[in-house]
Design a protein around this motif. Structure first.
Motif, mmCIF file in Angstrom:
data_model
loop_
_atom_site.group_PDB
_atom_site.id
_atom_site.type_symbol
_atom_site.label_atom_id
_atom_site.label_comp_id
_atom_site.label_asym_id
_atom_site.label_seq_id
_atom_site.Cartn_x
_atom_site.Cartn_y
_atom_site.Cartn_z
ATOM 1 N N PHE A 121 25.827 -0.397 -16.306
ATOM 2 C CA PHE A 121 26.731 0.746 -16.110
ATOM 3 C C PHE A 121 27.735 0.439 -15.002
ATOM 4 O O PHE A 121 27.361 -0.031 -13.931
ATOM 5 N N ARG A 122 29.011 0.732 -15.240
ATOM 6 C CA ARG A 122 30.022 0.505 -14.222
ATOM 7 C C ARG A 122 31.223 1.410 -14.430
ATOM 8 O O ARG A 122 31.482 1.888 -15.540
ATOM 9 N N ARG A 123 31.944 1.636 -13.332
ATOM 10 C CA ARG A 123 33.236 2.295 -13.342
ATOM 11 C C ARG A 123 34.192 1.366 -12.600
ATOM 12 O O ARG A 123 34.115 1.247 -11.390
ATOM 13 N N GLY A 124 35.066 0.688 -13.344
ATOM 14 C CA GLY A 124 35.854 -0.366 -12.725
ATOM 15 C C GLY A 124 34.926 -1.463 -12.230
ATOM 16 O O GLY A 124 34.134 -2.011 -13.006
ATOM 17 N N LYS A 125 34.972 -1.748 -10.939
ATOM 18 C CA LYS A 125 34.060 -2.721 -10.349
ATOM 19 C C LYS A 125 32.843 -2.060 -9.717
ATOM 20 O O LYS A 125 31.980 -2.748 -9.170
ATOM 21 N N LEU A 126 32.753 -0.745 -9.804
ATOM 22 C CA LEU A 126 31.671 -0.008 -9.159
ATOM 23 C C LEU A 126 30.426 -0.023 -10.041
ATOM 24 O O LEU A 126 30.485 0.332 -11.219
ATOM 25 N N THR A 127 29.305 -0.429 -9.469
ATOM 26 C CA THR A 127 28.035 -0.459 -10.195
ATOM 27 C C THR A 127 26.953 0.193 -9.348
ATOM 28 O O THR A 127 27.112 0.366 -8.134
ATOM 29 N N ILE A 128 25.860 0.558 -9.982
ATOM 30 C CA ILE A 128 24.711 1.111 -9.248
ATOM 31 C C ILE A 128 24.067 -0.015 -8.444
ATOM 32 O O ILE A 128 23.730 -1.064 -8.997
ATOM 33 N N PRO A 129 23.882 0.151 -7.141
ATOM 34 C CA PRO A 129 23.291 -0.917 -6.328
ATOM 35 C C PRO A 129 21.880 -1.263 -6.798
ATOM 36 O O PRO A 129 21.070 -0.363 -7.072
ATOM 37 N N THR A 130 21.591 -2.547 -6.893
ATOM 38 C CA THR A 130 20.256 -2.952 -7.355
ATOM 39 C C THR A 130 19.129 -2.437 -6.464
ATOM 40 O O THR A 130 18.037 -2.193 -6.983
ATOM 41 N N PRO A 131 19.322 -2.244 -5.131
ATOM 42 C CA PRO A 131 18.213 -1.685 -4.351
ATOM 43 C C PRO A 131 17.740 -0.320 -4.820
ATOM 44 O O PRO A 131 16.613 0.088 -4.510
ATOM 45 N N LEU A 132 18.596 0.402 -5.557
ATOM 46 C CA LEU A 132 18.224 1.731 -6.041
ATOM 47 C C LEU A 132 17.603 1.698 -7.430
ATOM 48 O O LEU A 132 17.261 2.738 -7.984
ATOM 49 N N MET A 133 17.464 0.495 -8.004
ATOM 50 C CA MET A 133 16.909 0.353 -9.349
ATOM 51 C C MET A 133 15.383 0.236 -9.358
ATOM 52 O O MET A 133 14.772 0.178 -10.430
ATOM 53 N N GLY A 134 14.782 0.193 -8.184
ATOM 54 C CA GLY A 134 13.336 -0.013 -8.127
ATOM 55 C C GLY A 134 12.544 1.063 -8.843
ATOM 56 O O GLY A 134 11.514 0.789 -9.459
ATOM 57 N N THR A 135 13.030 2.322 -8.777
ATOM 58 C CA THR A 135 12.278 3.421 -9.401
ATOM 59 C C THR A 135 12.179 3.247 -10.902
ATOM 60 O O THR A 135 11.107 3.419 -11.493
ATOM 61 N N ILE A 136 13.307 2.890 -11.545
ATOM 62 C CA ILE A 136 13.251 2.754 -12.999
ATOM 63 C C ILE A 136 12.551 1.457 -13.408
ATOM 64 O O ILE A 136 11.987 1.381 -14.502
ATOM 65 N N ALA A 137 12.563 0.444 -12.523
ATOM 66 C CA ALA A 137 11.782 -0.759 -12.805
ATOM 67 C C ALA A 137 10.287 -0.446 -12.747
ATOM 68 O O ALA A 137 9.507 -0.924 -13.580
#
Length: 252
Positions: free
Chosen positions: A167-183
């Protein structure tokens, strides 16, 4: 609601017995989630469960949403709390996004709004996923007749979560440190089903170690409802989200 299974009706009876109020069901075509539950407050006669129109049976979604209410009311009144995100959470996300890549003028213009969206998403996951995993374990253990519906709903949610890696908006993406919950949720879902490949995309993105850490914390905290706030707090500390929210006393 008609055509509900006996197990689902039994869960709704538990909701009514614990809270003193029943659940009203509302079709909502604008809902972005599969279903969401609004607790009865300020004299309201019903809890309201909103759901996307679907041809599939709603028994699992009803059971899952009811589980949050049941866990709240299993606590004594002095141990019931609402989760209140900080209005400054978006500001905390901005540097996480901005330092991940070089941003152009348009990206910088979009950064505050995108950061607010990411902060809201991260805090919803923090509040809902660890407790939702408790509820899914409860449903799988006590209501095997809902297992097929549960597996289908989890598979859909896992696909939506995996899509967020790109997921992105332009070059903006969700930071990977915040992906731990869904992992962590992907790892849990594999374990619950005894099969599946939900964690593979998160391994490719390099966030599985975070998920493994959170799942280990989930396993280490007692599973009863009295420890739900502790569980969320421990995930928040591990994810760097401590201080992004407050617990406030629940008021009906």
């Amino acid at each position: 609601m008609q055509y509900l299974r006996a197990a689902t009706k039994g869960i709704l009876k538990r909701v009514e017995d614990l809270s003193g109020k029943s659940i009203q069901f509302v079709r909502d075509e604008q809902l972005t989630l599969l279903a969401t539950l609004q607790l009865a407050r300020n004299g309201a006669e019903f809890h309201v469960l909103r759901y996307q129109p679907t041809n599939e049976p709603l028994d699992y979604l009803i059971a899952f949403q009811a589980g949050f209410l049941l866990r709240l009311f299993e606590n004594s009144p002095d141990r019931r709390f609402d989760f209140a995100p900080s209005p400054e959470a978006g500001k905390r996300v901005e540097p996480l996004i901005a330092t991940a890549q070089a941003l152009g003028p348009l990206d910088k213009e979009m950064l505050p709004e995108f950061s607010g969206f990411v902060a809201q998403w991260a805090l919803i996951n923090l509040r809902s996923l660890p407790i939702g995993m408790r509820i899914d374990q409860w449903i799988a253990s006590e209501y095997p007749e809902l297992r097929e519906l549960q597996n289908a709903s989890i598979a859909l949610q896992q696909q939506q979560n995996a899509d967020l890696l790109a997921f992105r908006r332009g070059k903006l993406t969700i930071p990977t440190p915040l992906m731990g919950t869904i992992a962590a949720y992907a790892l849990f879902s594999e374990r619950l089903a005894g099969q599946g490949a939900y964690a593979i995309p998160f391994g490719a993105a390099g966030v599985l170690p975070q998920g493994e850490q959170l799942l280990a914390l989930w396993d280490s905290v007692p599973a009863d409802a009295q420890h739900d706030c502790e569980l969320v707090d421990r995930w928040a500390e591990a994810e760097g989200l401590a201080g992004w929210y407050n617990w406030v006393p629940y008021r009906s």
